[in-house]
Design an enzyme around this catalytic site. Structure first.
Site, short mmCIF file in Angstrom:
data_model
loop_
_atom_site.label_atom_id
_atom_site.label_comp_id
_atom_site.label_asym_id
_atom_site.label_seq_id
_atom_site.Cartn_x
_atom_site.Cartn_y
_atom_site.Cartn_z
N ARG A 1 -32.73 -46.18 -3.96
CA ARG A 1 -31.53 -47.41 -4.62
C ARG A 1 -32.01 -47.27 -5.78
O ARG A 1 -33.20 -47.89 -6.49
CB ARG A 1 -32.30 -48.95 -4.06
N PHE B 1 -24.32 -41.64 -2.83
CA PHE B 1 -25.79 -41.84 -1.87
C PHE B 1 -25.66 -41.74 0.07
O PHE B 1 -26.89 -41.17 0.17
CB PHE B 1 -26.29 -43.04 -2.54
N LYS C 1 -26.05 -58.22 8.55
CA LYS C 1 -27.09 -58.40 8.23
C LYS C 1 -27.91 -60.64 8.53
O LYS C 1 -27.92 -60.26 9.54
CB LYS C 1 -26.98 -59.05 6.06
N ASP D 1 -20.98 -63.29 -2.72
CA ASP D 1 -21.36 -62.07 -1.88
C ASP D 1 -22.31 -63.18 -0.81
O ASP D 1 -23.68 -63.19 -1.23
CB ASP D 1 -21.04 -61.05 -2.12
N TYR E 1 -4.98 -58.95 22.25
CA TYR E 1 -4.77 -58.65 21.04
C TYR E 1 -4.64 -59.97 19.87
O TYR E 1 -5.11 -59.79 18.39
CB TYR E 1 -3.07 -57.77 20.96
N PHE F 1 -23.30 -54.17 -6.51
CA PHE F 1 -23.62 -53.61 -5.56
C PHE F 1 -22.53 -52.44 -5.28
O PHE F 1 -21.90 -52.37 -5.74
CB PHE F 1 -23.36 -54.63 -4.00
N THR F 2 -22.84 -51.02 -4.03
CA THR F 2 -22.53 -49.70 -4.29
C THR F 2 -21.16 -50.11 -3.80
O THR F 2 -20.54 -50.28 -4.59
CB THR F 2 -23.15 -48.96 -3.31
C1 LIG Z 1 -25.04 -57.35 -1.05
C2 LIG Z 1 -23.60 -56.29 0.08
N1 LIG Z 1 -22.54 -56.40 -0.38
C3 LIG Z 1 -21.87 -56.05 0.96
C4 LIG Z 1 -21.93 -55.35 1.65
C5 LIG Z 1 -21.44 -54.03 2.23
O1 LIG Z 1 -21.25 -54.85 3.99
P1 LIG Z 1 -20.96 -53.82 4.62
O2 LIG Z 1 -21.49 -51.83 5.08
O3 LIG Z 1 -20.96 -54.01 6.33
O4 LIG Z 1 -19.69 -53.28 4.58
C6 LIG Z 1 -23.32 -54.84 2.17
C7 LIG Z 1 -24.33 -53.98 2.91
O5 LIG Z 1 -25.07 -53.25 3.07
C8 LIG Z 1 -24.45 -55.91 0.83
O6 LIG Z 1 -25.73 -55.50 1.04
#
Ligand SMILES: Cc1ncc(COP(=O)(O)O)c(C=O)c1O
Length: 462
Positions: free
Chosen positions: A386, A453, A262, A219, A76, A128-129
């Protein structure tokens, strides 16, 4: 003089284990996409032939990573794998302090809650979303300061991820540096089509932020892919290694949020890495509330080990060259067929320009959503929207945002598919392109409140 012989490149690995793919009939796919509400996120993966929905968590791990999984220390507290991961982050990215999280958005959540106050403004090189949503949920407002070229799918600028310094200066003048907790800089900007930021530009952003005492949070999700483009395109970097370029990028920023799913070649995982002790301490406090103890943050020990090894592999030149090269191979095939795509071809996928592909459709009839559904119907290839659906609604006005980029993303998982798969994908896109006049628009019949989405449902119009 004789012409030099052609020298093809090939994947720098051989395949040790295979997963059979299921092929479906058009009739089966018609049922599947209708049941999925014309949203490729709602398809069952067993109804998909070649899955280009995302490059997130879909990589094939190496034999070394799988071996690392067997060395998981599932204590843990104080797992040995946490310390391996911490050492890898220090060595490869150079950030001092590590907060592990279950994936990227976990890191975005902790960071946003720690640094953003009601009414703050976060400038960044395109939204980014999940990142923007966490900024908004913490009371902030995202302002796009990417160069205009990034919003034009036909503009071949080599560094479409660059920040427009005049735009950034304007935001600082308008709101004052004290309202800007950090500037958010993505590498290989996802929503722009996987487009890199140059080091020349990042140096200037750093200087401007230094003048005003503003942090830069990176990021770093696809930083190695960005580094590859810098090596290829930016004067003065051809002889630097990917690892050196990654270190230089990170060294210009104060910390990062990371989706390890990624670049880091794992199926799950992420982290926050920070140089400032006080910010780190605050985030380490919060991680135990939302993710797990600060030495696992929602990941199993074995997963942390796989991330630590994956980070090392991510900066190997042969790997990254083949990864970006495969995307380029697919993109160039599509260009040969005359299909409109975002140029330059990005790092993690090929982005179809749905506005140019389906000019007969109004953006409110979701051309990219319709195109992704049509591609699935043709061959079982799964892509994702997108565009207007992903952009969501403005939280203040409640109105739909209408981004200039209305794209379908064909995202290539790392080390998973061969070039023959890419040929099949290109042929299917070409088939839909040839019959594009028959594609009908969609209407949204179910809309979730956040990140719509993922779960929205649609029906064909009229
Ligand atoms: C540029 C970017 N930032 C953040 C994220 C969010 O990461 P996660 O899907 O691991 O929560 C993603 C995921 O697609 C991304 O492409």
């Amino acid at each position: 003089m004789t012409e030099p012989r052609r020298r093809s490149w090939a994947e720098p690995f051989k395949i040790k284990m295979v997963e059979p793919l299921k092929m479906t009939t058009r009739e089966e796919r018609e049922v599947a996409i209708r049941e999925a509400g014309y949203n490729t996120f709602l398809l069952r993966s067993e109804d998909v032939y070649i899955d280009l929905l995302t490059d997130s968590g879909t990589s094939a791990m190496s034999d070394r990573q799988w071996a690392g999984m067997m060395l998981g220390d599932e204590a843990y507290a104080g797992s040995r794998n946490f310390y391996h991961l911490e050492a890898a982050v220090r060595e490869i990215y150079g950030y001092k302090h590590l907060v592990p999280t279950h994936q990227g958005r976990g890191a975005e959540h902790l960071l946003s809650q720690t640094l953003i106050k009601q009414g703050d403004v976060i400038p960044g090189n395109m939204y980014f979303t999940t990142t923007r949503l966490h900024q908004e949920l913490a009371g902030g407002r995202f302002v796009d300061v990417i160069i205009d070229e990034a919003h034009d799918p036909t503009d071949a600028h080599p560094f479409k991820g660059d920040v427009d310094l005049a735009k950034l200066r304007q935001v600082i003048d308008d709101v004052g540096p004290e309202r800007i907790p950090y500037v958010c800089i993505a590498t290989a900007v996802n929503m722009a089509g996987g487009q890199p930021i140059s080091l020349a530009n990042l140096h200037k952003v750093r200087a401007l932020c230094n003048d005003h005492g503003i942090r830069i949070i990176h990021d770093a999700t696809r930083v190695a892919e960005n580094a590859y483009f810098i090596k290829e395109r930016e004067p003065g970097y051809a002889d630097k290694s990917i690892a050196e370029i990654v270190l230089e990028i990170c060294g210009l920023t104060d910390g990062c949020t990371m989706s390890a799913k990624k670049d880091a070649l794992v199926n799950i995982g992420g982290f926050l890495a920070l140089d400032e002790w006080e910010v780190f301490e605050a985030c380490r406090n919060l991680v135990v509330v939302y993710e797990g103890l600060h030495t696992y943050g929602g990941m199993a020990g074995r997963d942390m080990e796989a991330v630590a090894i994956g980070l090392q592999e991510s900066v190997q030149f042969d790997h990254i060259k083949a990864r970006v090269g495969q995307v380029k191979y697919l993109g160039e095939k599509l260009q040969d067929y005359g299909v409109p795509i975002v140029v330059p071809i990005g790092s993690h996928g090929v982005f179809l320009d749905a506005k140019a592909f389906l000019p007969q459709l109004d953006q409110d009839h979701y051309p990219a959503q319709a195109l992704a559904a049509e591609l699935y119907l043709d061959s079982g290839v799964r892509a994702m929207e997108r565009g207007v659906v992903s952009a969501g609604r403005d939280p203040e006005t409640g109105e739909n945002r209408h981004p200039s980029l209305e794209l379908v993303r064909l995202t290539v998982p790392r080390r998973v598919y061969t070039q023959a798969h890419m040929d099949v994908v290109a042929e299917s896109v070409a088939e839909v392109w040839d019959n594009r006049e028959e594609v009908r628009g969609l209407q949204m019949v179910y809309e979730p409140s956040d990140l719509r989405f993922f779960q929205a449902r649609f029906e064909p119009v009229g």
